[in-house]
Motif scaffolding. Structure first.
Motif, mmCIF file in Angstrom:
data_model
loop_
_atom_site.group_PDB
_atom_site.id
_atom_site.type_symbol
_atom_site.label_atom_id
_atom_site.label_comp_id
_atom_site.label_asym_id
_atom_site.label_seq_id
_atom_site.Cartn_x
_atom_site.Cartn_y
_atom_site.Cartn_z
ATOM 1 N N GLN A 160 5.058 -6.612 10.265
ATOM 2 C CA GLN A 160 3.220 -6.010 10.469
ATOM 3 C C GLN A 160 3.183 -4.579 9.500
ATOM 4 O O GLN A 160 2.384 -4.327 9.301
ATOM 5 C CB GLN A 160 3.593 -5.554 12.492
ATOM 6 C CG GLN A 160 3.086 -6.657 13.069
ATOM 7 C CD GLN A 160 3.499 -6.725 14.682
ATOM 8 O OE1 GLN A 160 4.554 -5.288 14.997
ATOM 9 N NE2 GLN A 160 3.566 -6.861 15.382
ATOM 10 N N ARG A 161 4.609 -3.488 9.904
ATOM 11 C CA ARG A 161 4.443 -2.772 8.866
ATOM 12 C C ARG A 161 4.379 -3.276 7.286
ATOM 13 O O ARG A 161 3.276 -2.613 6.262
ATOM 14 C CB ARG A 161 5.554 -1.909 8.901
ATOM 15 C CG ARG A 161 6.007 -1.404 10.248
ATOM 16 C CD ARG A 161 7.159 -0.405 9.736
ATOM 17 N NE ARG A 161 8.489 -0.652 9.654
ATOM 18 C CZ ARG A 161 8.865 -1.235 10.434
ATOM 19 N NH1 ARG A 161 9.000 -1.700 12.064
ATOM 20 N NH2 ARG A 161 10.723 -1.539 10.470
ATOM 21 N N ALA A 162 4.666 -4.043 7.052
ATOM 22 C CA ALA A 162 4.538 -4.400 5.462
ATOM 23 C C ALA A 162 2.980 -5.350 5.188
ATOM 24 O O ALA A 162 2.323 -5.005 4.432
ATOM 25 C CB ALA A 162 5.578 -5.346 4.972
ATOM 26 N N ASP A 163 2.561 -5.963 5.922
ATOM 27 C CA ASP A 163 1.231 -6.290 5.711
ATOM 28 C C ASP A 163 0.414 -4.849 6.744
ATOM 29 O O ASP A 163 -0.621 -5.044 5.556
ATOM 30 C CB ASP A 163 1.193 -7.339 7.527
ATOM 31 C CG ASP A 163 1.479 -8.545 7.885
ATOM 32 O OD1 ASP A 163 2.114 -9.247 5.851
ATOM 33 O OD2 ASP A 163 1.311 -10.033 8.540
ATOM 34 N N SER A 164 0.427 -4.128 6.990
ATOM 35 C CA SER A 164 -0.125 -2.753 7.116
ATOM 36 C C SER A 164 -0.403 -2.623 5.797
ATOM 37 O O SER A 164 -1.630 -2.272 5.731
ATOM 38 C CB SER A 164 0.006 -2.176 7.827
ATOM 39 O OG SER A 164 -0.628 -1.079 8.184
ATOM 40 N N ALA A 165 0.753 -2.553 5.014
ATOM 41 C CA ALA A 165 0.583 -1.610 3.956
ATOM 42 C C ALA A 165 -0.023 -1.790 2.898
ATOM 43 O O ALA A 165 -1.215 -1.317 2.153
ATOM 44 C CB ALA A 165 1.995 -1.167 3.790
ATOM 45 N N SER A 166 0.318 -4.149 3.095
ATOM 46 C CA SER A 166 -0.474 -4.754 2.039
ATOM 47 C C SER A 166 -2.225 -4.654 2.404
ATOM 48 O O SER A 166 -2.502 -4.170 1.282
ATOM 49 C CB SER A 166 0.344 -6.012 2.147
ATOM 50 O OG SER A 166 -0.439 -6.713 1.607
ATOM 51 N N GLU A 167 -2.456 -4.882 3.229
ATOM 52 C CA GLU A 167 -3.962 -4.628 3.320
ATOM 53 C C GLU A 167 -4.652 -3.701 2.847
ATOM 54 O O GLU A 167 -5.420 -3.668 2.407
ATOM 55 C CB GLU A 167 -4.365 -4.681 4.834
ATOM 56 C CG GLU A 167 -3.637 -6.349 5.733
ATOM 57 C CD GLU A 167 -4.622 -6.896 6.744
ATOM 58 O OE1 GLU A 167 -6.113 -6.227 6.998
ATOM 59 O OE2 GLU A 167 -4.064 -6.404 7.369
ATOM 60 N N LYS A 168 -3.254 -2.324 3.207
ATOM 61 C CA LYS A 168 -3.903 -0.842 2.897
ATOM 62 C C LYS A 168 -4.311 -1.397 1.377
ATOM 63 O O LYS A 168 -5.557 -0.356 0.888
ATOM 64 C CB LYS A 168 -4.109 0.352 2.624
ATOM 65 C CG LYS A 168 -3.588 0.528 4.825
ATOM 66 C CD LYS A 168 -2.633 1.445 5.080
ATOM 67 C CE LYS A 168 -2.922 1.222 7.069
ATOM 68 N NZ LYS A 168 -2.233 2.574 7.431
ATOM 69 N N LEU A 169 -3.574 -1.773 0.421
ATOM 70 C CA LEU A 169 -3.532 -1.258 -1.072
ATOM 71 C C LEU A 169 -3.710 -2.719 -1.297
ATOM 72 O O LEU A 169 -4.632 -2.935 -2.692
ATOM 73 C CB LEU A 169 -1.795 -1.668 -1.179
ATOM 74 C CG LEU A 169 -0.947 -0.410 -1.602
ATOM 75 C CD1 LEU A 169 0.654 -0.930 -1.412
ATOM 76 C CD2 LEU A 169 -1.301 0.682 -1.896
ATOM 77 N N HIS A 170 -4.364 -3.640 -1.049
ATOM 78 C CA HIS A 170 -4.706 -4.973 -1.532
ATOM 79 C C HIS A 170 -5.381 -6.265 -0.792
ATOM 80 O O HIS A 170 -5.882 -7.148 -1.241
ATOM 81 C CB HIS A 170 -3.534 -6.455 -1.666
ATOM 82 C CG HIS A 170 -2.882 -5.510 -2.836
ATOM 83 N ND1 HIS A 170 -2.253 -4.773 -4.552
ATOM 84 C CD2 HIS A 170 -0.980 -4.956 -2.103
ATOM 85 C CE1 HIS A 170 -1.383 -5.250 -4.225
ATOM 86 N NE2 HIS A 170 0.104 -4.824 -3.080
#
Length: 88
Positions: free
Chosen positions: A10-20
């Motif tokens: 969930q943390r990786a998904d959140s960071a990825s959504e913010k970046l990409h």
């Protein structure tokens, strides 16, 4: 530091959504994991193992998330072992 009750995915998904603008799939997470250094990879695997040792309830969402975490751990473990054998 604020307590974060989200799991690794969930943390990786959140960071990825913010970046990409979209969440990252498990294969891409494992691919990016190979770019990390030895100590960071080992630390990440230890954190995932700690999350997997935690308690789980039997809701469908939690069981599905647990299966994804186990799959990610297996893939990252394979990447880590291959890189250690290559002395990287």
């Amino acid at each position: 530091m604020v307590d974060d009750d989200r799991d690794f995915i969930q943390r990786a998904d959140s960071a990825s959504e913010k970046l990409h603008g979209e969440p990252m799939d498990i294969d891409k997470m494992a691919e990016n994991f190979a770019l990390c250094g030895l100590n960071k990879r080992a630390g990440t695997l230890e954190r995932i193992d700690a999350e997997l040792r935690g308690e789980i309830d039997s809701s469908q969402h939690n069981l599905r998330r647990r299966a994804q975490m186990m799959e990610l751990r297996r893939k990252m473990g394979g990447v880590h072992d291959a890189l250690r054998k290559a002395r990287r």
